[in-house]
Write an enzyme that holds these catalytic residues in place. Structure first.
Site, mmCIF file in Angstrom:
data_model
loop_
_atom_site.group_PDB
_atom_site.id
_atom_site.type_symbol
_atom_site.label_atom_id
_atom_site.label_comp_id
_atom_site.label_asym_id
_atom_site.label_seq_id
_atom_site.Cartn_x
_atom_site.Cartn_y
_atom_site.Cartn_z
ATOM 1 N N ARG A 31 10.855 -0.505 11.431
ATOM 2 C CA ARG A 31 9.800 0.117 12.235
ATOM 3 C C ARG A 31 9.597 -0.635 13.540
ATOM 4 O O ARG A 31 9.647 -1.860 13.569
ATOM 5 C CB ARG A 31 8.479 0.120 11.452
ATOM 6 N N LYS B 84 0.823 -1.224 0.000
ATOM 7 C CA LYS B 84 0.000 0.000 0.000
ATOM 8 C C LYS B 84 0.851 1.267 0.000
ATOM 9 O O LYS B 84 0.632 2.168 -0.791
ATOM 10 C CB LYS B 84 -0.812 0.034 1.299
ATOM 11 N N ARG C 119 -1.827 -6.641 13.862
ATOM 12 C CA ARG C 119 -2.291 -5.757 12.792
ATOM 13 C C ARG C 119 -2.977 -6.540 11.689
ATOM 14 O O ARG C 119 -3.960 -6.090 11.118
ATOM 15 C CB ARG C 119 -1.108 -4.941 12.250
HETATM 16 P P1 AMP Z 1 0.771 2.097 8.811
HETATM 17 O O1 AMP Z 1 1.984 2.950 8.674
HETATM 18 O O2 AMP Z 1 -0.302 2.462 7.823
HETATM 19 O O3 AMP Z 1 1.080 0.624 8.838
HETATM 20 O O4 AMP Z 1 0.157 2.434 10.264
HETATM 21 C C1 AMP Z 1 0.884 2.220 11.445
HETATM 22 C C2 AMP Z 1 0.006 2.289 12.674
HETATM 23 O O5 AMP Z 1 -0.629 3.582 12.729
HETATM 24 C C3 AMP Z 1 -1.145 1.301 12.739
HETATM 25 O O6 AMP Z 1 -0.747 0.037 13.232
HETATM 26 C C4 AMP Z 1 -2.102 2.023 13.710
HETATM 27 O O7 AMP Z 1 -1.648 1.922 15.047
HETATM 28 C C5 AMP Z 1 -1.935 3.478 13.296
HETATM 29 N N1 AMP Z 1 -2.902 3.849 12.237
HETATM 30 C C6 AMP Z 1 -2.616 4.132 10.931
HETATM 31 N N2 AMP Z 1 -3.731 4.430 10.249
HETATM 32 C C7 AMP Z 1 -4.752 4.328 11.132
HETATM 33 C C8 AMP Z 1 -6.161 4.499 11.048
HETATM 34 N N3 AMP Z 1 -6.771 4.823 9.903
HETATM 35 N N4 AMP Z 1 -6.898 4.307 12.174
HETATM 36 C C9 AMP Z 1 -6.331 3.984 13.341
HETATM 37 N N5 AMP Z 1 -5.008 3.791 13.494
HETATM 38 C C10 AMP Z 1 -4.222 3.966 12.409
#
Ligand code: AMP
Length: 218
Positions: free
Chosen positions: A163, A14, A174
């Site tokens: 990360r 993504k 997740r």
């Molecule tokens: P990502 O970088 O998209 O993998 O997001 C990392 C973390 O950010 C996720 O595991 C959530 O803890 C938080 N997060 C990102 N987007 C959202 C969202 N739309 N709603 C809630 N938490 C989010």
């Protein structure tokens, strides 16, 4: 005007596909994860609260996300469209996004769904590297999408890191959240006729070509 949202499990590509789309279409990419990680750098009370959710792999509460997104979509550079990475992640968030977009006289035009198996997702995440500069935050993969110079971001020159939430426990958490909360989003956008599914197991360039194919035919 194109307002594109990206749906897919962690490791589906993504973030990488959002970066490519943003570059090819000349639209800003808004990554919620990146905005949240940048907030934690500021060491505010809100940043510390967010940090706890990020570390455990849990979703950050919707009212915090709403605030962050509404603020960002109010910036002028998103007037001509946007690629949204990581938002919405639940049907409730999709409804909120609709409200925010309507308030700005816009709407979501395409929902891109990247399909991959959990096994591939875990393999990919274990090789993920991200730029340690949270304002840049570009994604790499140790073997599938390496930087030009090892350990260094191509774009801003900061060091690449693993990360904190890319550990086996948080990854499992997740992925299970994705199946429970994010998969219903596919129905939500399918009913509206704007869902487009892609095979995320293919190589980065092939997936990108597939997606651009439908966006250019709009
Ligand atoms: P990502 O970088 O998209 O993998 O997001 C990392 C973390 O950010 C996720 O595991 C959530 O803890 C938080 N997060 C990102 N987007 C959202 C969202 N739309 N709603 C809630 N938490 C989010």
């Amino acid at each position: 005007m194109l307002n594109v949202i990206m749906i897919g499990p962690q490791g589906s590509g993504k973030g990488t596909q959002s970066e490519l789309l943003s570059e090819r279409l000349g639209l800003p990419m808004v990554s919620v994860g990146q905005l949240l990680r940048a907030e934690t750098d500021r060491q505010t009370g809100l940043g510390r609260e967010i940090d706890r959710y990020l570390k455990s792999g849990e979703l950050v509460p919707s009212d915090i996300i709403r605030h962050v997104i509404k603020d960002r979509l109010g910036d002028q550079d998103t007037d001509q469209g946007v690629v949204l990475d990581g938002y919405p992640r639940t049907v409730e968030q999709a409804e909120t996004l609709d409200e925010i977009m309507t308030g700005l006289n816009r709407h979501v035009t395409h929902a891109i769904y990247l399909d991959i198996s959990d096994e591939t997702a875990v393999n990919r995440i274990s090789g993920r590297r991200v730029c340690s500069n949270h304002r840049c935050g570009l994604n790499y993969h140790a073997t599938l999408n390496p930087p030009k110079r090892e350990g260094v971001c191509d774009s801003c020159g900061h060091a690449l890191t693993v990360r904190e939430d890319d550990n086996p426990e948080a990854i499992r958490q997740r992925l299970s959240l994705f199946h429970e909360k994010s998969q219903p989003l596919a129905d939500y956008y399918e009913r509206r006729g704007i869902l487009h599914r892609f095979d995320g197991n293919k190589e980065i360039a092939d997936v990108s070509r597939d997606i651009l194919g439908i966006l250019r035919d709009r």
